[in-house]
Design an enzyme around this catalytic site. Structure first.
Site, PDB file in Angstrom:
ATOM      1  N   ALA A 103      40.870  52.413  48.180  1.00 39.53           N
ATOM      2  CA  ALA A 103      40.884  51.118  48.875  1.00 39.53           C
ATOM      3  C   ALA A 103      42.206  50.917  49.623  1.00 39.53           C
ATOM      4  O   ALA A 103      42.231  50.345  50.710  1.00 39.53           O
ATOM      5  CB  ALA A 103      40.671  49.984  47.872  1.00 39.53           C
ATOM      6  N   PHE A 107      39.566  50.522  38.366  1.00 39.35           N
ATOM      7  CA  PHE A 107      39.418  49.134  38.794  1.00 39.35           C
ATOM      8  C   PHE A 107      38.181  48.550  38.086  1.00 39.35           C
ATOM      9  O   PHE A 107      37.273  49.287  37.724  1.00 39.35           O
ATOM     10  CB  PHE A 107      39.276  49.047  40.324  1.00 39.35           C
ATOM     11  CG  PHE A 107      39.107  47.624  40.772  1.00 39.35           C
ATOM     12  CD1 PHE A 107      40.156  46.726  40.664  1.00 39.35           C
ATOM     13  CD2 PHE A 107      37.881  47.157  41.246  1.00 39.35           C
ATOM     14  CE1 PHE A 107      39.989  45.400  41.024  1.00 39.35           C
ATOM     15  CE2 PHE A 107      37.717  45.831  41.617  1.00 39.35           C
ATOM     16  CZ  PHE A 107      38.768  44.946  41.504  1.00 39.35           C
ATOM     17  N   ASP A 108      38.163  47.220  37.898  1.00 33.66           N
ATOM     18  CA  ASP A 108      37.096  46.566  37.100  1.00 33.66           C
ATOM     19  C   ASP A 108      35.684  46.962  37.508  1.00 33.66           C
ATOM     20  O   ASP A 108      34.845  47.242  36.658  1.00 33.66           O
ATOM     21  CB  ASP A 108      37.113  45.032  37.226  1.00 33.66           C
ATOM     22  CG  ASP A 108      38.483  44.446  37.243  1.00 33.66           C
ATOM     23  OD1 ASP A 108      39.455  45.191  37.026  1.00 33.66           O
ATOM     24  OD2 ASP A 108      38.585  43.241  37.479  1.00 33.66           O
ATOM     25  N   LYS A 129      40.192  46.384  52.284  1.00 37.27           N
ATOM     26  CA  LYS A 129      41.655  46.437  52.138  1.00 37.27           C
ATOM     27  C   LYS A 129      42.215  47.244  53.328  1.00 37.27           C
ATOM     28  O   LYS A 129      42.411  46.697  54.395  1.00 37.27           O
ATOM     29  CB  LYS A 129      42.025  47.089  50.801  1.00 37.27           C
ATOM     30  CG  LYS A 129      41.780  46.191  49.592  1.00 37.27           C
ATOM     31  CD  LYS A 129      40.376  46.256  49.080  1.00 37.27           C
ATOM     32  CE  LYS A 129      40.201  45.605  47.736  1.00 37.27           C
ATOM     33  NZ  LYS A 129      38.800  45.547  47.337  1.00 37.27           N
ATOM     34  N   HIS A 181      35.861  35.347  33.434  1.00 38.38           N
ATOM     35  CA  HIS A 181      36.979  34.759  34.190  1.00 38.38           C
ATOM     36  C   HIS A 181      36.540  34.054  35.471  1.00 38.38           C
ATOM     37  O   HIS A 181      37.198  33.148  35.934  1.00 38.38           O
ATOM     38  CB  HIS A 181      38.031  35.824  34.504  1.00 38.38           C
ATOM     39  CG  HIS A 181      37.485  37.036  35.185  1.00 38.38           C
ATOM     40  ND1 HIS A 181      36.661  37.946  34.566  1.00 38.38           N
ATOM     41  CD2 HIS A 181      37.624  37.485  36.454  1.00 38.38           C
ATOM     42  CE1 HIS A 181      36.332  38.897  35.401  1.00 38.38           C
ATOM     43  NE2 HIS A 181      36.898  38.644  36.557  1.00 38.38           N
ATOM     44  N   TYR A 228      18.552  49.894  63.626  1.00 36.75           N
ATOM     45  CA  TYR A 228      18.380  50.136  62.186  1.00 36.75           C
ATOM     46  C   TYR A 228      18.845  51.549  61.819  1.00 36.75           C
ATOM     47  O   TYR A 228      19.561  51.748  60.847  1.00 36.75           O
ATOM     48  CB  TYR A 228      16.907  49.955  61.816  1.00 36.75           C
ATOM     49  CG  TYR A 228      16.636  49.967  60.331  1.00 36.75           C
ATOM     50  CD1 TYR A 228      16.601  48.773  59.615  1.00 36.75           C
ATOM     51  CD2 TYR A 228      16.416  51.164  59.647  1.00 36.75           C
ATOM     52  CE1 TYR A 228      16.351  48.775  58.255  1.00 36.75           C
ATOM     53  CE2 TYR A 228      16.171  51.172  58.291  1.00 36.75           C
ATOM     54  CZ  TYR A 228      16.138  49.981  57.587  1.00 36.75           C
ATOM     55  OH  TYR A 228      15.895  49.987  56.244  1.00 36.75           O
ATOM     56  N   ASP A 283      39.459  56.829  44.649  1.00 40.09           N
ATOM     57  CA  ASP A 283      39.124  55.423  44.885  1.00 40.09           C
ATOM     58  C   ASP A 283      40.242  54.915  45.787  1.00 40.09           C
ATOM     59  O   ASP A 283      41.305  54.524  45.325  1.00 40.09           O
ATOM     60  CB  ASP A 283      39.063  54.675  43.544  1.00 40.09           C
ATOM     61  CG  ASP A 283      38.820  53.177  43.729  1.00 40.09           C
ATOM     62  OD1 ASP A 283      38.717  52.734  44.894  1.00 40.09           O
ATOM     63  OD2 ASP A 283      38.755  52.461  42.724  1.00 40.09           O
TER      64      ASP A 283
HETATM   65  N1  F0G Z   1      38.486  49.851  43.886  1.00 41.45           N
HETATM   66  C1  F0G Z   1      39.658  49.195  43.919  1.00 41.45           C
HETATM   67  C2  F0G Z   1      40.918  49.923  43.636  1.00 41.45           C
HETATM   68  C3  F0G Z   1      39.665  47.820  44.219  1.00 41.45           C
HETATM   69  O1  F0G Z   1      40.833  47.168  44.247  1.00 41.45           O
HETATM   70  C4  F0G Z   1      38.447  47.158  44.494  1.00 41.45           C
HETATM   71  C5  F0G Z   1      38.413  45.721  44.793  1.00 41.45           C
HETATM   72  C6  F0G Z   1      37.258  47.906  44.451  1.00 41.45           C
HETATM   73  C7  F0G Z   1      37.321  49.254  44.149  1.00 41.45           C
HETATM   74  C8  F0G Z   1      35.914  47.273  44.714  1.00 41.45           C
HETATM   75  O2  F0G Z   1      35.785  46.985  46.043  1.00 41.45           O
HETATM   76  O3  F0G Z   1      35.624  44.484  46.155  1.00 41.45           O
HETATM   77  O4  F0G Z   1      34.976  45.931  48.080  1.00 41.45           O
HETATM   78  O5  F0G Z   1      33.565  45.857  46.062  1.00 41.45           O
HETATM   79  N2  F0G Z   1      39.390  44.947  44.588  1.00 41.45           N
HETATM   80  C9  F0G Z   1      39.470  43.522  44.902  1.00 41.45           C
HETATM   81  C10 F0G Z   1      40.723  42.930  44.304  1.00 41.45           C
HETATM   82  C11 F0G Z   1      38.249  42.736  44.599  1.00 41.45           C
HETATM   83  O6  F0G Z   1      40.874  41.692  44.367  1.00 41.45           O
HETATM   84  O7  F0G Z   1      41.568  43.666  43.810  1.00 41.45           O
HETATM   85  P1  F0G Z   1      34.940  45.743  46.606  1.00 41.45           P
END
Ligand code: F0G
Length: 460
Positions: free
Chosen positions: A218, A125-126, A259, A451, A72, A216
């Protein structure tokens, strides 16, 4: 010289996939309410919904899983991961998270210290935007205008608009900017890279105004590959050296490790030197993600990630990765299919506003083309346009996206060029019959993030 790089691996485990018949595809799509998100993956032949957590691990990663220490607190797996992340970033404080949005929910609220604050990103990102808003701040995007000029080549379409950035800071007041978020690569407009020169300029602006700068990251390794091949002065540096230069130009690194971590689940929080912020995040992570040395991951997940991070920085891997996406983009462009050019690191973004100008934005042209591609080839893309954008919170009207994109997202080390050629052939057939594609009308629409669950019927 070869036009496209060779794959630096061979396949030693396979997962069968099946192309169900056209009649079945028509039936399945109807049952799914004409929304590819609602399809079962068993009914999809080539799944290009996302590159997130969908890649293949190497045998070194599978071997590392066996070393997972499932303690843990303070597991050996954590310290192995911590060492790797410290080596790559040069940052002092490391915490795992279950995925990217997990990292966001721990760090972002700690930077929003009062009401009416803003985050500025090239493009949020969303989920990043969602966490900014949940924390009570507002998100402003500030990418260069060339980003939306899809046909025109620009080596770094992810770059910040530096003039606009200064203007926003002066207009809102530097004390009201909670942070600047550098998204590398810039996912939302095509996985487009940011140059080190631009990062340097953004960092100088951030420091001048005492604003925290977050990466950010990824897809930070893919970004570094582009810098090496497109930015003057970086030709002879290693991917690692370039990535390190990028990390030197920020204060915090948030990563969806699904990613460029080459794992199926995982995230990273890394803080350069702000001990006070680290302490706050340590407190915040416990109720949200888990104890600070596991952050929602099993020991084995951290071990697989520690290995994956290293593999994703290998130049031969990145060369094939980037070229695979380019190959698909080239086949489409040669046939006249409009795409974001040049292609980015993880996906081909197809301009469905141009493919189906007869479909109004509120009948979702990119969703309609995505459905047509599923029926044509059993391929599952994802809509990144007006459906994703949603409704105006005040007027409740559908908002119109700048571009109606269909994203063909390529999982890492998963499909061969043969698969991608099939994707191109299928989409070219859809393109040649584009007049017949019909728009969509809601039969069900959820109030937020519609969506994912929406259901439709074809419009008349
Ligand atoms: N930042 C970026 C640039 C991303 O592309 C994503 C996720 C996240 C943050 C969030 O990360 O999914 O691990 O919680 N992108 C995926 C996509 C979901 O399909 O582009 P996560």
């Amino acid at each position: 010289m070869r036009k496209y790089s060779l794959p630096p691996y061979k396949i030693k485990m396979v997962e069968p996939i099946e192309l169900i018949s056209r009649e079945e595809r028509i039936k399945k799509l109807k049952e799914a309410g004409y929304n590819p998100f609602r399809l079962r993956s068993e009914d999809v032949y080539i799944d290009l919904l996302t590159d997130s957590g969908t890649g293949a691990m190497s045998h070194f990663q599978w071997a590392a899983l066996m070393q997972g220490d499932e303690s843990y607190a303070g597991s050996k797996s954590f310290y192995r991961l911590e060492k790797v992340v410290k080596d790559i970033t040069g940052y002092k404080y490391i915490m795992p998270a279950h995925q990217g949005r997990g990292a966001e929910q721990v760090v972002i609220p700690e930077l929003v210290t009062k009401d009416n604050m803003y985050f500025i990103s090239n493009i949020h990102f969303d989920t990043t935007r969602a966490h900014v808003e949940i924390a009570g701040a507002r998100a402003i995007d500030c990418v260069i205008p060339e980003c939306f000029n899809l046909k025109e080549y620009h080596p770094f379409k992810g770059n910040f608009d530096l003039v606009k950035l200064e203007e926003i800071i002066l207009d809102k007041g530097q004390e009201n900017i909670a942070g600047i978020i550098m998204t590398i690569t810039n996912n939302s407009a095509g996985g487009q890279p940011v140059s080190i020169e631009n990062m340097k300029a953004v960092y100088e602006i951030a420091k001048k105004h005492s604003i925290t700068l977050l990466i950010d990251g990824a897809r930070y390794a893919e970004n570094a590959y582009y810098v090496k091949h497109r930015e003057k002065g970086f030709e002879n540096k290693t991917i690692r050296e370039i990535a390190k230069e990028a990390f030197d130009l920020a204060d915090i690194f948030l990563m969806s490790a699904k990613k460029d971590g080459l794992v199926n689940i995982g995230g990273i929080i890394a803080i350069k030197e702000d001990f006070e912020l680290f302490q706050k995040c340590q407190t915040n992570i416990v109720p949200k993600e888990g104890f600070p040395t596991y952050g929602g991951l099993a020991g084995r997940d951290m071990d697989a990630l520690a290995v994956g991070l290293g593999e994703a920085l290998e130049e031969s891997y990145l060369a094939y990765r980037i070229d695979e996406v380019k190959y698909l983009g080239d086949l489409l462009r040669d046939a006249g299919v409009p795409i974001q050019y040049p292609t980015g690191g993880h996906a081909v973004f197809v301009d469905c506003g141009e493919i189906a100008p007869h479909i109004p934005f509120n009948e979702f042209p990119a969703q309609a083309v995505s459905n047509a591609l599923y029926i044509e080839g059993g391929i599952r893309p994802v809509e990144i346009g007006s459906l994703l954008l949603g409704r105006d919170p005040d007027t409740k009207e559908n908002m119109k996206a700048d571009k109606e994109f269909m994203r063909l997202t390529i999982p890492r080390r998963t499909y061969t060029m043969e698969h991608l050629r099939y994707v191109a052939e299928s989409l070219i057939r859809v393109y040649n019959n584009r007049e017949n594609i019909k728009g969509l009308k809601f039969t069900y629409e959820s109030p937020i993030l519609r969506h994912f669950t929406a259901e439709f019927e074809p419009a008349e």
